[in-house]
Design a protein around this motif. Structure first.
Motif, mmCIF file in Angstrom:
data_model
loop_
_atom_site.group_PDB
_atom_site.id
_atom_site.type_symbol
_atom_site.label_atom_id
_atom_site.label_comp_id
_atom_site.label_asym_id
_atom_site.label_seq_id
_atom_site.Cartn_x
_atom_site.Cartn_y
_atom_site.Cartn_z
ATOM 1 N N ARG A 55 0.753 -1.097 0.144
ATOM 2 C CA ARG A 55 -0.151 -0.094 0.302
ATOM 3 C C ARG A 55 0.986 1.127 -0.307
ATOM 4 O O ARG A 55 2.081 1.306 0.670
ATOM 5 N N ILE A 56 0.513 1.417 -1.180
ATOM 6 C CA ILE A 56 1.319 3.343 -0.960
ATOM 7 C C ILE A 56 0.416 4.777 -0.719
ATOM 8 O O ILE A 56 -0.686 4.418 -1.523
ATOM 9 N N ALA A 57 0.767 5.573 0.375
ATOM 10 C CA ALA A 57 0.240 6.751 0.493
ATOM 11 C C ALA A 57 0.546 7.973 -0.377
ATOM 12 O O ALA A 57 1.522 7.616 -0.147
ATOM 13 N N VAL A 58 -0.097 8.756 -0.937
ATOM 14 C CA VAL A 58 0.534 9.798 -1.218
ATOM 15 C C VAL A 58 0.406 10.972 -0.694
ATOM 16 O O VAL A 58 -1.088 11.557 -0.559
ATOM 17 N N ALA A 59 1.115 12.179 -0.875
ATOM 18 C CA ALA A 59 0.679 13.089 -0.267
ATOM 19 C C ALA A 59 -0.387 14.275 -0.245
ATOM 20 O O ALA A 59 0.396 13.680 -1.822
ATOM 21 N N PRO A 60 -0.932 14.876 -0.831
ATOM 22 C CA PRO A 60 -1.598 15.889 -1.560
ATOM 23 C C PRO A 60 -0.609 16.602 -2.434
ATOM 24 O O PRO A 60 0.850 17.116 -1.283
ATOM 25 N N ILE A 61 -0.903 17.172 -3.630
ATOM 26 C CA ILE A 61 0.190 17.524 -4.425
ATOM 27 C C ILE A 61 -0.586 18.874 -4.932
ATOM 28 O O ILE A 61 -1.814 19.001 -4.936
ATOM 29 N N PRO A 62 0.203 20.349 -5.082
ATOM 30 C CA PRO A 62 -1.084 21.675 -5.452
ATOM 31 C C PRO A 62 -1.453 21.470 -6.951
ATOM 32 O O PRO A 62 -0.990 20.738 -7.856
ATOM 33 N N MET A 63 -3.033 21.828 -7.250
ATOM 34 C CA MET A 63 -3.209 21.561 -8.537
ATOM 35 C C MET A 63 -3.107 22.927 -9.482
ATOM 36 O O MET A 63 -3.819 23.387 -10.331
ATOM 37 N N THR A 64 -1.781 23.007 -9.344
ATOM 38 C CA THR A 64 -1.384 24.170 -10.213
ATOM 39 C C THR A 64 0.215 23.823 -10.625
ATOM 40 O O THR A 64 0.607 22.864 -10.418
ATOM 41 N N GLY A 65 0.485 24.958 -11.736
ATOM 42 C CA GLY A 65 1.446 24.108 -12.987
ATOM 43 C C GLY A 65 1.684 22.803 -13.587
ATOM 44 O O GLY A 65 -0.119 21.704 -13.284
ATOM 45 N N LEU A 66 3.189 22.065 -12.613
ATOM 46 C CA LEU A 66 3.042 20.577 -13.083
ATOM 47 C C LEU A 66 2.317 19.850 -12.528
ATOM 48 O O LEU A 66 2.063 18.730 -12.578
ATOM 49 N N GLY A 67 1.635 20.638 -11.230
ATOM 50 C CA GLY A 67 1.109 19.666 -10.625
ATOM 51 C C GLY A 67 -0.335 19.035 -11.144
ATOM 52 O O GLY A 67 -0.991 18.236 -10.484
ATOM 53 N N LEU A 68 -1.077 19.538 -11.983
ATOM 54 C CA LEU A 68 -1.942 19.459 -12.816
ATOM 55 C C LEU A 68 -1.503 18.202 -13.497
ATOM 56 O O LEU A 68 -2.175 16.974 -13.515
ATOM 57 N N ALA A 69 -0.285 18.183 -14.136
ATOM 58 C CA ALA A 69 0.326 16.658 -14.946
ATOM 59 C C ALA A 69 0.420 15.326 -13.548
ATOM 60 O O ALA A 69 0.675 14.734 -14.012
ATOM 61 N N ILE A 70 1.038 16.013 -12.689
ATOM 62 C CA ILE A 70 1.069 14.847 -11.729
ATOM 63 C C ILE A 70 0.157 14.600 -11.120
ATOM 64 O O ILE A 70 0.143 13.046 -10.898
ATOM 65 N N ASN A 71 -0.977 15.122 -10.368
ATOM 66 C CA ASN A 71 -2.162 14.741 -9.655
ATOM 67 C C ASN A 71 -3.119 13.787 -11.382
ATOM 68 O O ASN A 71 -3.343 12.988 -11.056
ATOM 69 N N ASP A 72 -2.814 14.242 -12.546
ATOM 70 C CA ASP A 72 -3.697 13.090 -13.345
ATOM 71 C C ASP A 72 -2.950 11.347 -13.575
ATOM 72 O O ASP A 72 -3.608 11.188 -13.331
ATOM 73 N N ARG A 73 -2.015 12.168 -13.530
ATOM 74 C CA ARG A 73 -1.194 10.683 -13.351
ATOM 75 C C ARG A 73 -1.228 9.419 -13.019
ATOM 76 O O ARG A 73 -1.793 8.505 -12.674
ATOM 77 N N LEU A 74 -1.327 10.490 -10.858
ATOM 78 C CA LEU A 74 -1.715 9.383 -9.727
ATOM 79 C C LEU A 74 -3.087 9.385 -9.788
ATOM 80 O O LEU A 74 -3.158 8.144 -9.179
ATOM 81 N N ALA A 75 -3.981 9.786 -10.401
ATOM 82 C CA ALA A 75 -5.308 9.445 -10.246
ATOM 83 C C ALA A 75 -5.097 8.203 -11.230
ATOM 84 O O ALA A 75 -6.227 6.946 -11.200
ATOM 85 N N ARG A 76 -4.839 7.757 -12.141
ATOM 86 C CA ARG A 76 -4.598 6.964 -13.299
ATOM 87 C C ARG A 76 -4.173 5.723 -12.577
ATOM 88 O O ARG A 76 -4.497 5.010 -12.974
ATOM 89 N N ALA A 77 -2.693 5.899 -11.824
ATOM 90 C CA ALA A 77 -2.132 5.014 -11.295
ATOM 91 C C ALA A 77 -2.723 3.427 -10.134
ATOM 92 O O ALA A 77 -2.629 2.961 -9.839
ATOM 93 N N ALA A 78 -4.084 5.595 -9.476
ATOM 94 C CA ALA A 78 -4.546 5.202 -7.901
ATOM 95 C C ALA A 78 -5.806 4.061 -8.930
ATOM 96 O O ALA A 78 -6.447 3.531 -8.111
ATOM 97 N N LYS A 79 -6.450 4.553 -9.755
ATOM 98 C CA LYS A 79 -7.694 3.905 -10.560
ATOM 99 C C LYS A 79 -7.703 2.606 -10.680
ATOM 100 O O LYS A 79 -7.044 1.862 -11.212
ATOM 101 N N ARG A 80 -8.443 1.329 -10.080
ATOM 102 C CA ARG A 80 -8.047 0.095 -10.699
ATOM 103 C C ARG A 80 -9.093 -0.394 -11.594
ATOM 104 O O ARG A 80 -10.803 0.225 -11.455
ATOM 105 N N ASP A 81 -8.798 -0.886 -12.828
ATOM 106 C CA ASP A 81 -10.018 -0.565 -13.443
ATOM 107 C C ASP A 81 -9.978 -2.529 -14.516
ATOM 108 O O ASP A 81 -8.945 -3.075 -14.075
#
Ligand code: TXA
Ligand code: MG
Length: 310
Positions: free
Chosen positions: A284-310
């Motif tokens: 299990r990996i928990a990730v700290a909040p990353i701000p949704m500004t600048g490159l944070g948009l791309a980082i959060n996008d990749r993290l959201a995909r990595a977290a989603k199980r399908d």
């Protein structure tokens, strides 16, 4: 047989060009992530590339060029697309434009689309190889389909070593996230994927899961084996904690920190390799909040995909 991991000397660039001319697969460093390159005009080589990645379907690939002139032979650049190329190339920007009649990139590499995705990478090794090869190279990220993108030559060797012919080692990728993708098929550009080229002024394309504009934009990509929880301020015991920023956190809880200084550029560069590292030892990996500004948009996008199980 495991592919040789070679320093990017002139001799080895020539060797890589020979492999590519023979329809082989070469893993190459770019400033975003490592790419798995082959001759864009050779459908057999492209088929081999899809097989090596284990792609579920033939997603369209990005054709990489060494100069604008090469791109103009493949795609039709209106004034808007031309201005974007001027602003973002060479660099972490991919432009989707209508296909040019003079194109050389084969149908299979474009998944039969009447459009084409083009990028001029800035990494000196990619640039030298493209210039020596003289024609576009298609290159998806050099990971098995659905897995974390590689940001070091060693990642490629571990995941794809037996499926490629040669790996050029250009050191760690400076940016560490795939390129920004802008579609220039309509009047105004549409963002298909966030990356290090600032596209915040443009609207995001609707990502219909059944019919995605950028099929690689499907969720469930970049998936580690561990389960991932995001925006976690307080990890629970047993979690690996991927931190961000100067927070110390509860003693001993921060396993790795994307950027102790809270620098989003540093965090992006570390993201995939730190996920890999934690994935090796934790369930299990928990990730700290990353701000949704600048490159944070791309980082959060990749993290959201990595977290989603399908
Ligand atoms: O940074 C990068 O872009 C890396 C490096 C190696 O250059 N490459 C990369 O390629 O990320 P790949 O194949 O993992 O992602 C390519 C994305 C996919 O989401 C694909 O669907 C999209 O580009 N794409 C390619 N051609 C397209 C087209 N004609 N229309 C819309 N999306 C397209
Ligand atoms: Mg990819």
């Amino acid at each position: 047989m495991t592919a040789p991991l070679l320093e990017p000397t002139e001799e080895n660039i020539t060797r890589a060009v020979d492999v590519l001319r023979g329809g082989g697969l070469v893993a190459i460093p770019t400033e975003t992530v490592y790419g798995l390159a082959c001759d864009a005009a050779n459908p057999e080589a492209v088929a081999r590339l899809y097989e090596a990645k284990g792609r579920p379907s033939f997603n369209p690939l990005i054709a990489h060029v060494s100069r604008l002139q090469m791109a103009l032979g493949e795609g039709q650049f209106g004034a808007g697309a031309k201005a974007l190329a001027d602003a973002g190339w060479p660099g972490p920007l991919t432009l989707v434009v209508p296909l040019a009649q003079t194109h050389s990139v084969c149908d299979l590499a474009r998944a039969g689309l009447g459009s084409i995705a083009l990028r001029q990478p800035a990494h000196p090794v990619a640039a030298r190889l493209l210039e020596a090869f003289g024609k576009p190279l298609v290159a998806p990220s050099a990971n098995p389909s659905g897995k974390i993108s590689p940001t070091q030559a060693e990642h490629v060797a571990a995941d794809m070593g037996t499926r490629v012919d040669l790996i050029l080692d250009g050191g760690p990728c400076e940016i560490g996230l795939e390129s920004t993708i802008l579609s220039c098929l309509e009047e105004t550009p549409v963002v298909l994927r966030h990356g290090a080229f600032d596209a915040s002024e443009f609207t995001a394309g609707l990502q219909d899961e059944a019919q995605p504009l950028a099929p690689g934009g499907l969720s469930g990509h970049y998936a580690p084996n561990a389960t991932l929880r995001l925006n976690v301020a307080e990890p629970i015991s047993g979690d690996a904690y991927l931190g961000f920023g100067p927070v110390e956190g509860p003693q001993g809880r921060i396993s790795l920190n994307l950027s102790p200084a809270g620098d989003l550029v540093e965090a992006a560069a570390n993201l995939f390799s730190m996920l890999r590292q934690l994935d090796r030892s934790y369930a299990r990996i928990a990730v700290a909040p990353i701000p949704m500004t600048g490159l944070g948009l791309a980082i959060n996008d990749r993290l959201a995909r990595a977290a989603k199980r399908d």
